[in-house]
Design an enzyme around this catalytic site. Structure first.
Site, PDB file in Angstrom:
ATOM      1  N   GLU A   1       0.790  -1.237   0.000  1.00 45.32           N
ATOM      2  CA  GLU A   1       0.000   0.000   0.000  1.00 45.32           C
ATOM      3  C   GLU A   1       0.820   1.284   0.000  1.00 45.32           C
ATOM      4  OE1 GLU A   1       0.185  -2.269   2.513  1.00 45.32           O
ATOM      5  OE2 GLU A   1       0.168  -1.309   4.485  1.00 45.32           O
TER       6      GLU A   1
ATOM      7  N   HIS B   1      -8.411  -3.838  -0.620  1.00 42.90           N
ATOM      8  CA  HIS B   1      -7.589  -3.907   0.593  1.00 42.90           C
ATOM      9  C   HIS B   1      -6.529  -2.794   0.570  1.00 42.90           C
ATOM     10  CE1 HIS B   1      -5.370  -6.301   3.769  1.00 42.90           C
ATOM     11  NE2 HIS B   1      -4.389  -5.543   3.307  1.00 42.90           N
ATOM     12  N   GLU B   2      -5.803  -2.700  -0.531  1.00 44.46           N
ATOM     13  CA  GLU B   2      -4.698  -1.732  -0.592  1.00 44.46           C
ATOM     14  C   GLU B   2      -5.228  -0.305  -0.574  1.00 44.46           C
ATOM     15  OE1 GLU B   2      -1.828  -2.947  -0.094  1.00 44.46           O
ATOM     16  OE2 GLU B   2      -2.535  -4.998  -0.348  1.00 44.46           O
TER      17      GLU B   2
END
Ligand SMILES: [Zn+2]
Length: 869
Positions: free
Chosen positions: A284, A317-318
């Site tokens: 990320e 998610h990221e």
């Protein structure tokens, strides 16, 4: 070092922290990579505050040579420039200490360092990744993976999450190459020698582990404007046609999270970058998220539904991390779990909103079960634990952080209510924007929004391992005991939890009762008298605990199976199977539910997956001569369903039918030893030639073909692996190679893993080879023979995953002993708890085999006789 352990240490908590006498604020970093020589040179100016009088400045540096250091006064009128008397590099501590002749007075200053480093092949720091282009020429990409503590391999820095600063990156690159970093490009200017200089906008204040820079012959899509944020996919040339799905998901995620968090996206653009060699799934980095190619680039028409879901998961998610992690960051590495647990929770929430018909919270049940399978072991660990040396945080990147952490957050969200939960999250993110937090800061915010004792509840789930089994007695009383696969509590399994229980009546109204908080001292109860329709515990299915019911209620639930929600059916069968595996319930209970699946026409692949997983273990523990009986039972159970589902997609398929079709065909063709399935798989495989099998069933067909196949099939699959049309196809054909049972072919696959296969995939291929029931034992010998090579060759952070394949080596028990002895005697530097857990799961399987193996065939045959199938 023993990462993942919860041992307390005598050392001061800050023994591994840098001195706080000098703090960084802004980095201006110029890097000139030489891709051919695999080196780089760098120049960094760091604006700092000298907080207290000191004659030395200590920061992190690893595998760097520092050629020049100067400290400049930030006030040009006063204007000093001090050269150090010494620069000491401590390779073990990964630190550089710069000493000056006289003490430095408190105030602002700028530290200037000039250095060189190497582009390593270990997939961390500033590293080299390669690919072969369409002309057959090898091309190099220089890219970064800084988390957890590898920014120090790319430039000298205060490499701790709490020491946030701005980063202004400039890359000097060959004219033929492109460069990407966290900020947008603000300036490009020519340089001598066929190079040019690319300057990026400074980032917001953030941690060093989020810095990224990528240089290589890469391309970017045209930016898609998402409410003012330019979103692009960066990829190697020729893959532009694989970017549309990630752009769609990325745009959804940007909008979803801006709205959910009530805070605008915190960077000035977002690039999602596909990297040919990548240790993890994705990372990320603020505004410049890196991915392995198979988790970003996809042709939706050529992909299985589950592959699309996985990509949607990872992208969401990221992007969730841009707020939770990047904007608000943990103080120290013990907080990594919350960062990852929260992103896991948000990924499912966002994907559920993206495609509600995928029923993402149901399939999340399978992921939660993966955590519960580990968390019921004596060798489990608390979700949060003390981290001294930062490397110890490596032990946190596992199912207990992601899946258990995400599950307990989901349980809390359902308990306090989604709106109240979201209010608390918003409060937390607004209060701590650009700052650093402890876990308790989140609980405090949720206490403010909910008025409940969130911290006290969550401490019982986060600070101890394990989870409870909630027992419903015939009189309706509820009590908890710790669940354990070995049948007795102990090890790191905790002793009591504050369990947020949701229950509902099993009648036409399905009334939810008020939430109960079940503690250890008092029992609670639900109405369960003679006339009662019955009660479902863990209503909705989001609780992170198991339930056991009195026999009459089990029968009631089995006959009314179809009236339960999919996740509730999932829980009923997975809790029952866990009890059997732990020796706490007869196998007959599971087989009763197996009949309920057949009778009710169960169509959910997640619900079936529990039973199919159990059949896989049966196949391993059954004595050889009894194997035909087990295979026959598998055919009896699944045959009618397979005939019903057919091989090809149909107009009346539900959203998740394709996944069920693939699992049923795979199970029948392998452990069911079904000749019809096997010959149809072979026919389709032969007929397909270079054409494409249907992506949803391709992996299943390949696995069935490989499990029966010889050298010709091997060559055909290997050839397709070597010339794939997209990253998902590459993976399907690669992992199919592990399903051949001929020892020579298994050997060839082992050799491939050691030579040709990318190191990002090789440990997973070895894991599949070890998990092959037939060839696993032979491959295990090869692994032990080549142990030293394996350990040095593969990225250390994914090595323990390879060993996950040994937990099926439970028959004969002597083999399990041999495996255990070797693994204990050859500790992996980053293995720690993960490896201990694999060995304990192996022991649980051995115990199950010793208990049930000899009578399994008779038990199964008896159960099937009662089956109408
Ligand atoms: Zn993450």
């Amino acid at each position: 070092m023993n990462p993942g352990t919860n041992s307390t240490t005598d050392e001061e908590p800050d023994a591994y922290r840098l001195p706080t006498s000098v703090r960084p604020h802004a980095y201006r970093l110029v890097l000139t990579p030489d891709l051919a020589a695999a080196t780089f040179s760098g120049d960094v100016e760091i604006d700092v505050t000298i907080e207290e009088r000191t004659s030395a400045i200590t920061l992190n540096a690893a595998e760097l040579e520092i050629a020049f250091v100067e400290l400049n006064d930030s006030d040009p009128d006063r204007g000093y420039a001090l050269s150090p008397t010494a620069i000491n590099l401590d390779a073990d501590e990964e630190r550089a200490t710069v000493t000056f002749a006289q003490p430095l007075e408190p105030g602002a200053a700028t530290l200037h360092l000039v250095f060189t480093g190497i582009l390593n092949d270990k997939l961390h720091g500033f590293y080299r990744s390669t690919f072969t282009d369409d002309a057959g020429v090898e091309q190099t990409v220089a890219t970064t993976q800084m988390e957890s503590t590898d920014a120090r391999r790319a430039f000298p820095c205060w490499d701790e999450p709490e020491l946030k600063a701005t980063f202004e990156v400039t890359l000097v690159i060959d004219d033929a190459l492109a460069a990407y970093s966290n900020g947008s490009v603000t300036e490009e200017s020519p340089e001598p020698g066929g190079k040019h200089r690319v300057r990026f906008a400074p980032t917001m204040k953030m941690s060093t582990y989020l810095v990224a820079f990528i240089v290589g012959p890469l391309e970017a899509t045209n930016p898609l404007e998402v409410d003012g944020v330019p979103l692009r996919i960066v990829h190697r040339p020729g893959q532009g046609h694989l970017t549309s799905f990630a752009l769609t998901v990325g745009a959804h995620a940007l909008r979803f999270f801006s709205a959910y968090f009530g805070i605008p996206y915190p960077a000035d653009k977002l690039d999602l970058v596909a990297i040919p060699d990548f240790a993890f799934g994705a990372m990320e980095n603020l505004g410049c998220v890196t991915f392995r190619e198979s988790l970003l680039l996809v042709d939706p028409a050529q992909a299985a539904r589950v592959e699309l879901e996985r990509i949607a998961d990872v992208v969401c998610h990221e992007i969730a991390h841009m707020w939770f992690g990047d904007l608000v960051t943990m103080k120290w590495w013990n907080g990594i779990w919350l960062n990852e647990a929260f992103a896991t929770f948000m990924e499912v929430l966002a994907v559920d909103a993206f495609r509600p018909e995928w029923q993402r919270w149901v399939s999340f049940g399978v992921e939660r079960e993966a955590a519960m399978a580990v968390d019921g072991l004596h060798t489990t660990r608390p979700v949060e634990f003390h981290v001294g040396r930062p490397e110890e945080a490596q032990g946190m990147f596992d199912v207990l952080t992601y899946q258990k952490g995400g599950s307990v957050l989901r349980m809390l969200e359902q308990f306090v209510g989604p709106d109240v939960f979201r209010e608390g999250i918003n409060d937390y993110l607004v209060t701590h924007s650009h700052g650093n937090t402890e876990t308790s800061d989140l609980w405090d915010a949720l206490e403010r929004s909910s008025g409940r004792a969130v911290r006290t509840i969550m401490d019982t789930w986060i600070n101890q391992g394990g989870y409870p089994l909630v027992r419903l007695a015939e009189d309706g009383s509820l009590a908890q005991v710790p669940f354990s696969y070995s049948g007795s509590p102990g090890g790191a399994i905790g002793s009591g939890w504050l369990v947020p229980l949701l229950t509902r009546t099993l009648d036409a109204e399905d009334t939810y009762s008020s939430p109960i908080l079940l503690g250890t001292k008092r029992t609670a109860s639900v109405a369960l008298d003679d006339g009662s329709p019955g009660q479902l515990i863990n209503a909705g299915g989001s609780g992170y605990y198991r339930v056991s019911y009195p026999p009459a209620m089990v029968e009631r639930l089995a006959t009314g199976f179809v009236d339960l929600a999919p996740l509730e059916r999932y829980n009923l069968i997975s809790d029952t199977w866990a009890a059997s595996l732990a020796g706490q319930a007869p196998l007959a209970d599971l087989l009763r539910l197996a009949r309920a699946l057949v009778e009710s026409g169960e169509g959910d692949p997640s619900v079936w997956s529990v039973l199919l997983g159990a059949l896989g273990l049966f196949d391993r523990i059954v004595p050889g001569p009894d194997r035909p009986v087990t295979a026959g039972a598998v055919r009896t159970l699944l045959g009618p369903l397979a005939r019903d589902l057919g091989w090809d997609p149909r107009d009346d398929d539900g959203e998740r039918t394709a996944a069920l079709r693939a699992s049923v065909l795979r199970t029948l063709g392998t452990i069911g030893d079904d000749p019809e399935i096997q010959s149809e798989a072979a026919r389709r495989f032969a007929h397909a030639g270079t054409a494409v099998l249907h992506p949803d069933t391709e992996s299943a067909i390949l696995e069935v073909v490989a499990s029966q196949g010889g050298a010709d099939e091997y060559e055909a699959i290997l050839t397709r692996y070597r010339a794939p049309t997209n990253p998902q196809e590459e993976n399907r054909y690669l992992y199919a190679l592990a399903s051949f049972v001929d020892p020579q072919l298994a050997d060839r696959t082992f050799e491939l893993a050691m030579t040709e296969v990318r190191t990002q995939n090789a440990p997973f291929l070895l894991q599949s080879l070890l998990a092959n029931r037939v060839t696993g034992p032979t491959i295990w010998r090869r692994v032990t023979d080549d142990w030293d090579t394996l350990v040095t060759k593969f990225p250390s952070n994914i090595l323990p995953r390879m060993l996950d394949g040994v937990r099926g080596l439970c028959n004969p028990p002597e083999l399990a002993d041999e495996v255990t002895e070797f693994v204990v005697g050859h500790p992996l530097p980053t293995g720690g708890r993960t490896v201990e857990q694999i060995l304990e799961r192996l022991a649980v399987n051995v115990a199950f085999g010793e208990r049930e193996g000899a009578t399994l065939a008779a038990t199964l045959a008896g159960a099937m006789e009662r089956s109408p199938g």
